[in-house]
Design a protein around this motif. Structure first.
Motif, PDB file in Angstrom:
ATOM      1  N   GLU A 100     -33.047 -19.120  -1.401  1.00 10.44           N
ATOM      2  CA  GLU A 100     -32.752 -19.921  -0.205  1.00 10.44           C
ATOM      3  C   GLU A 100     -33.671 -19.401   0.899  1.00 10.44           C
ATOM      4  O   GLU A 100     -33.682 -18.215   1.190  1.00 10.44           O
ATOM      5  CB  GLU A 100     -31.285 -19.782   0.192  1.00 10.44           C
ATOM      6  N   CYS A 104     -28.697 -18.366   4.022  1.00  9.82           N
ATOM      7  CA  CYS A 104     -27.995 -18.055   2.785  1.00  9.82           C
ATOM      8  C   CYS A 104     -26.526 -18.461   2.906  1.00  9.82           C
ATOM      9  O   CYS A 104     -25.938 -18.329   3.984  1.00  9.82           O
ATOM     10  CB  CYS A 104     -28.103 -16.555   2.534  1.00  9.82           C
ATOM     11  N   PRO A 105     -25.933 -18.930   1.823  1.00  6.14           N
ATOM     12  CA  PRO A 105     -24.495 -19.214   1.858  1.00  6.14           C
ATOM     13  C   PRO A 105     -23.701 -17.946   2.178  1.00  6.14           C
ATOM     14  O   PRO A 105     -24.192 -16.836   2.015  1.00  6.14           O
ATOM     15  CB  PRO A 105     -24.192 -19.707   0.435  1.00  6.14           C
ATOM     16  N   ALA A 106     -22.473 -18.123   2.620  1.00  8.75           N
ATOM     17  CA  ALA A 106     -21.639 -16.998   3.004  1.00  8.75           C
ATOM     18  C   ALA A 106     -21.425 -16.040   1.833  1.00  8.75           C
ATOM     19  O   ALA A 106     -20.978 -16.437   0.752  1.00  8.75           O
ATOM     20  CB  ALA A 106     -20.280 -17.507   3.504  1.00  8.75           C
ATOM     21  N   LEU A 110     -19.354 -15.498  -2.512  1.00  7.75           N
ATOM     22  CA  LEU A 110     -20.379 -15.442  -3.556  1.00  7.75           C
ATOM     23  C   LEU A 110     -19.844 -15.868  -4.915  1.00  7.75           C
ATOM     24  O   LEU A 110     -20.506 -16.578  -5.664  1.00  7.75           O
ATOM     25  CB  LEU A 110     -20.957 -14.026  -3.616  1.00  7.75           C
ATOM     26  N   TRP A 113     -19.995 -19.557  -5.296  1.00  9.02           N
ATOM     27  CA  TRP A 113     -21.250 -20.275  -5.165  1.00  9.02           C
ATOM     28  C   TRP A 113     -21.478 -21.134  -6.395  1.00  9.02           C
ATOM     29  O   TRP A 113     -21.170 -20.732  -7.521  1.00  9.02           O
ATOM     30  CB  TRP A 113     -22.424 -19.303  -5.019  1.00  9.02           C
ATOM     31  N   ASN A 116     -25.374 -26.301  -6.288  1.00  2.77           N
ATOM     32  CA  ASN A 116     -25.885 -27.025  -5.126  1.00  2.77           C
ATOM     33  C   ASN A 116     -25.975 -26.162  -3.864  1.00  2.77           C
ATOM     34  O   ASN A 116     -26.354 -26.643  -2.798  1.00  2.77           O
ATOM     35  CB  ASN A 116     -25.064 -28.285  -4.856  1.00  2.77           C
ATOM     36  N   ASP A 117     -25.652 -24.883  -3.958  1.00  3.85           N
ATOM     37  CA  ASP A 117     -25.756 -23.995  -2.811  1.00  3.85           C
ATOM     38  C   ASP A 117     -27.172 -23.469  -2.597  1.00  3.85           C
ATOM     39  O   ASP A 117     -27.467 -22.889  -1.545  1.00  3.85           O
ATOM     40  CB  ASP A 117     -24.799 -22.812  -2.966  1.00  3.85           C
ATOM     41  N   PHE A 118     -28.036 -23.607  -3.611  1.00  6.49           N
ATOM     42  CA  PHE A 118     -29.400 -23.102  -3.508  1.00  6.49           C
ATOM     43  C   PHE A 118     -30.384 -24.207  -3.894  1.00  6.49           C
ATOM     44  O   PHE A 118     -30.164 -24.922  -4.875  1.00  6.49           O
ATOM     45  CB  PHE A 118     -29.608 -21.902  -4.450  1.00  6.49           C
TER      46      PHE A 118
END
Length: 131
Positions: A100, A104-106, A110, A113, A116-118
């Motif tokens: 990413e 970055c997602p929270a 993790l 995750w 579709n988060d990256f």
């Protein structure tokens, strides 16, 4: 275009270890906000395992994975690694790295995750654990 290439997978006996590698090309490593490792077992969703902020080198792990995985990076060689220890048959999966660039997602989520988060993904490396 950012490209990620995983390697290091293979077949191991229960209790074995592997060091997975993810080589980054196409972008300067330093512009990436974070890198993540995911795994996807047959018939299951892809799930987050570990992540690292490429700037500070801070590492994070899914709660269920703590103690069994170590994520690290080599900024000079544009690479991220995942040491997977004490592998058990339930660890059989395709392991993917992802990147990413901006936000970055929270990290506290993790373990939740998903794909579709990256936006950037490698092709994966297969890990098979059997006796």
């Amino acid at each position: 275009q950012l490209q990620l290439v995983e390697s290091g997978g293979g077949s191991v006996h229960p209790g074995g270890s592997l060091r997975l590698s993810c080589a980054v090309s196409g972008y300067t490593f330093t512009i990436i906000d974070c890198m993540g490792w995911f795994r996807q077992a047959p018939g299951k969703e892809r799930e987050g395992v570990a992540a690292i902020y490429t700037g500070a080198g801070a590492a994070y792990y899914a709660d269920s994975m703590k103690g069994r995985f170590i994520i690290s990076q080599d900024r000079a060689n544009n690479s991220v690694y995942l040491l997977v220890s004490n592998l058990q048959p339930e660890g059989t999966a395709m392991y993917y790295c992802a990147a990413e660039l901006f936000l970055c997602p929270a990290m506290h989520a993790l373990g939740r995750w998903r794909e579709n988060d990256f936006p950037y993904w490698g092709q994966g490396t297969q890990v098979t654990v059997s006796s």
